[in-house]
Design a protein around this motif. Structure first.
Motif, mmCIF file in Angstrom:
data_model
loop_
_atom_site.group_PDB
_atom_site.id
_atom_site.type_symbol
_atom_site.label_atom_id
_atom_site.label_comp_id
_atom_site.label_asym_id
_atom_site.label_seq_id
_atom_site.Cartn_x
_atom_site.Cartn_y
_atom_site.Cartn_z
ATOM 1 N N LEU A 196 0.827 -1.208 0.000
ATOM 2 C CA LEU A 196 0.000 0.000 0.000
ATOM 3 C C LEU A 196 0.863 1.260 0.000
ATOM 4 C CD1 LEU A 196 -2.794 -1.035 2.519
ATOM 5 C CD2 LEU A 196 -2.994 -0.809 0.045
ATOM 6 N N LEU A 197 2.001 1.195 0.696
ATOM 7 C CA LEU A 197 2.919 2.333 0.685
ATOM 8 C C LEU A 197 3.465 2.580 -0.722
ATOM 9 C CD1 LEU A 197 4.841 1.591 4.005
ATOM 10 C CD2 LEU A 197 3.416 3.602 3.578
ATOM 11 N N ASP A 198 3.818 1.499 -1.415
ATOM 12 C CA ASP A 198 4.278 1.637 -2.796
ATOM 13 C C ASP A 198 3.196 2.263 -3.660
ATOM 14 O OD1 ASP A 198 6.865 0.690 -2.657
ATOM 15 O OD2 ASP A 198 6.287 -1.401 -2.917
ATOM 16 N N ASP A 199 1.973 1.785 -3.488
ATOM 17 C CA ASP A 199 0.868 2.289 -4.287
ATOM 18 C C ASP A 199 0.570 3.738 -3.953
ATOM 19 O OD1 ASP A 199 -1.037 1.151 -6.313
ATOM 20 O OD2 ASP A 199 -2.456 2.126 -4.955
ATOM 21 N N ALA A 200 0.654 4.074 -2.663
ATOM 22 C CA ALA A 200 0.421 5.466 -2.251
ATOM 23 C C ALA A 200 1.453 6.393 -2.880
ATOM 24 C CB ALA A 200 0.468 5.572 -0.725
ATOM 25 N N HIS B 197 5.485 25.074 -3.999
ATOM 26 C CA HIS B 197 4.799 24.674 -2.772
ATOM 27 C C HIS B 197 4.357 23.206 -2.844
ATOM 28 C CE1 HIS B 197 2.383 25.412 0.893
ATOM 29 N NE2 HIS B 197 1.525 24.560 0.331
ATOM 30 N N ALA B 198 3.757 22.866 -4.005
ATOM 31 C CA ALA B 198 3.288 21.481 -4.175
ATOM 32 C C ALA B 198 4.451 20.500 -4.179
ATOM 33 C CB ALA B 198 2.487 21.357 -5.463
ATOM 34 N N SER B 199 5.560 20.916 -4.812
ATOM 35 C CA SER B 199 6.723 20.024 -4.897
ATOM 36 C C SER B 199 7.326 19.761 -3.520
ATOM 37 C CB SER B 199 7.780 20.642 -5.820
ATOM 38 O OG SER B 199 8.923 19.837 -5.864
ATOM 39 N N VAL B 200 7.390 20.819 -2.703
ATOM 40 C CA VAL B 200 7.928 20.657 -1.343
ATOM 41 C C VAL B 200 7.054 19.703 -0.544
ATOM 42 C CG1 VAL B 200 8.346 21.860 0.844
ATOM 43 C CG2 VAL B 200 9.109 22.871 -1.310
ATOM 44 N N TYR B 201 5.745 19.907 -0.657
ATOM 45 C CA TYR B 201 4.827 19.009 0.072
ATOM 46 C C TYR B 201 4.966 17.571 -0.418
ATOM 47 C CZ TYR B 201 0.637 17.125 2.186
ATOM 48 O OH TYR B 201 -0.223 16.372 2.922
ATOM 49 N N SER B 202 5.064 17.432 -1.766
ATOM 50 C CA SER B 202 5.197 16.086 -2.337
ATOM 51 C C SER B 202 6.479 15.419 -1.852
ATOM 52 C CB SER B 202 5.195 16.169 -3.861
ATOM 53 O OG SER B 202 5.426 14.917 -4.428
ATOM 54 N N LYS B 203 7.572 16.183 -1.842
ATOM 55 C CA LYS B 203 8.848 15.626 -1.389
ATOM 56 C C LYS B 203 8.763 15.192 0.067
ATOM 57 C CE LYS B 203 13.794 16.701 -1.046
ATOM 58 N NZ LYS B 203 14.831 17.717 -1.298
ATOM 59 N N TYR B 204 8.131 16.046 0.875
ATOM 60 C CA TYR B 204 7.987 15.704 2.295
ATOM 61 C C TYR B 204 7.151 14.432 2.469
ATOM 62 C CZ TYR B 204 6.059 15.879 7.018
ATOM 63 O OH TYR B 204 5.663 15.547 8.279
ATOM 64 N N THR B 205 6.025 14.389 1.724
ATOM 65 C CA THR B 205 5.148 13.223 1.836
ATOM 66 C C THR B 205 5.826 11.958 1.323
ATOM 67 O OG1 THR B 205 3.243 14.673 1.508
ATOM 68 C CG2 THR B 205 2.874 12.312 1.252
ATOM 69 N N ASN B 206 6.524 12.071 0.170
ATOM 70 C CA ASN B 206 7.230 10.904 -0.374
ATOM 71 C C ASN B 206 8.303 10.400 0.583
ATOM 72 O OD1 ASN B 206 5.788 10.719 -2.739
ATOM 73 N ND2 ASN B 206 7.134 12.065 -3.882
ATOM 74 N N ASN B 207 9.012 11.344 1.210
ATOM 75 C CA ASN B 207 10.035 10.943 2.186
ATOM 76 C C ASN B 207 9.408 10.208 3.363
ATOM 77 O OD1 ASN B 207 12.098 12.037 0.686
ATOM 78 N ND2 ASN B 207 12.124 13.990 1.775
#
Length: 565
Positions: A148-152, A188-198
């Protein structure tokens, strides 16, 4: 160390170790000195099937037991049985404090405790069996969370790219304002995405680490259950139980956190300085991307037609090839009457034409007006043009060195094809006809016609193969070399495959009269009953909103269309 037998179905028999890792309990019939495993009859068949295992030495269960001790386990940890403080072997158990004790602990720290017993008098067998079941369940749960983490992570990346479409819409309404703030919004979106992906990556690493640790514990537990003394079994259960419970708690916690991932980028502050008209239009404008765990798809019946002989048909039709063009038209191959048919979105036939070779098998759309066809009667790939007016014309042909059945697009230059009577179950074929074997380990056997189908999941480097002989679905990652297989009661005589929403694969299960939906990680998500006997061949539209399916029921053939919701 005294030898110990493992109870299986209440009989005093040695367990099959591969089955026990899947929560199954079957009696072993052999011991492999190379694999260092007790195996049942089914699990031992791999030694006959796979050439790499032909030189393994097999002995009887009794002889195998004489070769096995807990210290031979690759993951055996001698410190498991010793007191950390005094480096001495555990001898006692304090029931009052639920603590394992060495002799020194018993004297110095628990001298006043009244409920201390000798570990040799404890029964660890039953507790180890229970712990083993909990450990297997914990591994399965954590593996599911990892998937599920991979899919997320994958879905989040796709949804972030959808920001571009939102931004373009705003740009059309007020280009100059949008140009001034696009970089800020995307950053802004990229920073959030990077944080979430990490964050997702950290959780995945945690899950994978726990799985490896629990697999190690499981191998130790198998050995102790088979050969350990009751005391060692009791100690093992006591030392491992907390770790298993913590792993379950961690996996459950991560699973619960995965329900929704939201991105909100408010525009209120950015637009306050602009004129009231602009502010009134954009003041409440915001981005919101929600990711929810993929649920099983829903198939909504649209229409169906009976497939019968018409006009110049010499035989009862058999639709073995289906593929949607980008505009929604359906290209169909009639294997028995050697025809190509074009259907519209309501399954009205718009054109039908004869093909110049025997037994056309499968078809896939290459572009807006081009398809490629495989043939069981010739070593060729034929490229056909399908005009907007539904006229079908021959374009070109490529000679092949093997016969191919199913075909799917891999990228703009290559196809993945399933083979007929070839040592490799699938290959890569280029647009120009170059044939390449994929360097991954697959079952060493040849597939007769009608028993081997495959499809490709773009963006994941995954080939999914349906093995009609063994009722299995193989999932190969051709980049990492990893593979899994699916064996399920819902999957019987699997045939055609197609990739749907969330990269879930739909498989035609001939004998169970349903379409089975499987995740890219190999989890059977659901089954979908369809309005026909023996569903075999599937196509899914480019936008993943339509599914077409045909069957092979003698005298009751159909072609049906469903919406995917």
């Amino acid at each position: 160390m005294a030898e110990a037998q493992v109870n299986c179905d209440n009989d005093d028999k040695q367990q099959c170790q591969p089955c026990s890792r899947k929560s199954g309990y079957r009696a072993a019939v052999i011991f492999c000195l190379t694999c260092k495993e007790f195996q049942c009859l089914d699990c031992s068949k791999g030694h006959d099937i796979y050439a790499i295992m032909n030189d393994h030495k097999l002995v009887s269960v009794a002889e195998g037991q004489s070769h096995v001790s807990s210290t031979e386990c690759d993951d055996f940890d001698a410190t498991l049985y010793k007191c950390v403080k005094h480096n001495k072997r555990f001898k006692f158990y304090c029931k009052q404090d639920n603590t394992l004790l060495c002799t020194k602990c018993a004297i110095t720290s628990h001298g006043k405790c009244e409920n201390i017993v000798d570990i040799e008098d404890m029964d660890g067998q039953g507790r180890c069996d229970k712990l083993k079941n909990e450990l297997v369940a914990a591994i399965n749960l954590t593996n599911q969370v990892t998937e599920l983490l991979d899919d997320a992570n994958s879905r989040l990346s796709v949804d972030i790219r959808a920001l571009s479409d939102k931004l373009k819409d705003m740009k059309a309404r007020f280009i100059q304002i949008f140009d001034d703030f696009t970089d800020e919004i995307l950053t802004h979106a990229s920073v959030y995405s990077k944080y979430t992906n990490n964050d997702l990556a950290k959780k995945k690493v945690k899950c994978e680490t726990q799985v490896q640790s629990m697999k190690k514990d499981l191998r130790t537990l198998d050995s102790i259950i088979s050969t350990g003394t009751p005391a060692e079994q009791f100690i093992t259960e006591h030392r491992m139980l907390d770790d298993v419970q913590h792993a379950v708690k961690d996996a459950t916690s991560i699973h619960e956190e995965l329900s929704t991932i939201d991105i909100n980028c408010s525009f209120d502050d950015q637009f306050k300085k602009f004129k009231s008209k602009v502010q009134s239009e954009f003041n409440s404008e915001s981005f919101k991307i929600s990711y929810q765990l993929p649920n099983p798809s829903k198939l909504e019946f649209v229409t169906s037609i009976e497939v019968k002989r018409t006009g110049d048909d010499l035989k009862e039709p058999m639709y073995t090839g289906l593929s949607f063009l980008p505009d929604g038209r359906l290209v169909v191959l009639d294997n028995k009457n050697i025809k190509c048919l074009i259907y519209d979105v309501n399954l009205n036939v718009k054109n039908s034409c004869k093909l110049p070779y025997k037994y056309p098998h499968c078809v896939t759309a290459v572009s807006d007006d081009e398809v490629v066809v495989t043939s069981g009667g010739a070593y060729i790939l034929d490229f056909l043009n399908v005009s907007k007016t539904n006229k079908v014309t021959f374009k070109r042909s490529c000679k092949m060195n093997a016969q191919y059945d199913s075909i799917s697009m891999m990228n703009n230059e290559n196809f993945v094809v399933s083979t007929i009577d070839h040592i490799k179950p699938f290959r890569i074929v280029s647009m120009s006809g170059d044939e390449t074997d994929i360097n991954i380990k697959t079952p060493s056997k040849k597939y007769p016609v009608g028993t081997n189908y495959c499809t490709y999941i773009c963006g994941r480097s995954i080939i999914v193969q349906a093995d009609g002989d063994e009722d299995k679905i193989y999932i190969y990652n051709i980049e990492s070399g990893d593979n899994v297989f699916v064996k399920d009661e819902l999957v019987k005589s699997p045939c055609g495959l197609a990739v749907g929403p969330y990269d879930h694969v739909f498989v035609g299960s001939n004998s169970t009269k349903c379409l089975v939906e499987i995740t890219p990680g190999g989890r059977v998500l659901s089954s979908h009953q369809v309005d026909m006997e023996y569903p075999c061949y599937i196509a899914i539209s480019k936008d993943k909103k339509l599914l077409a399916v045909s069957n092979c029921a003698e005298g009751a053939k159909k072609l049906s269309l469903y919406k995917i919701a």
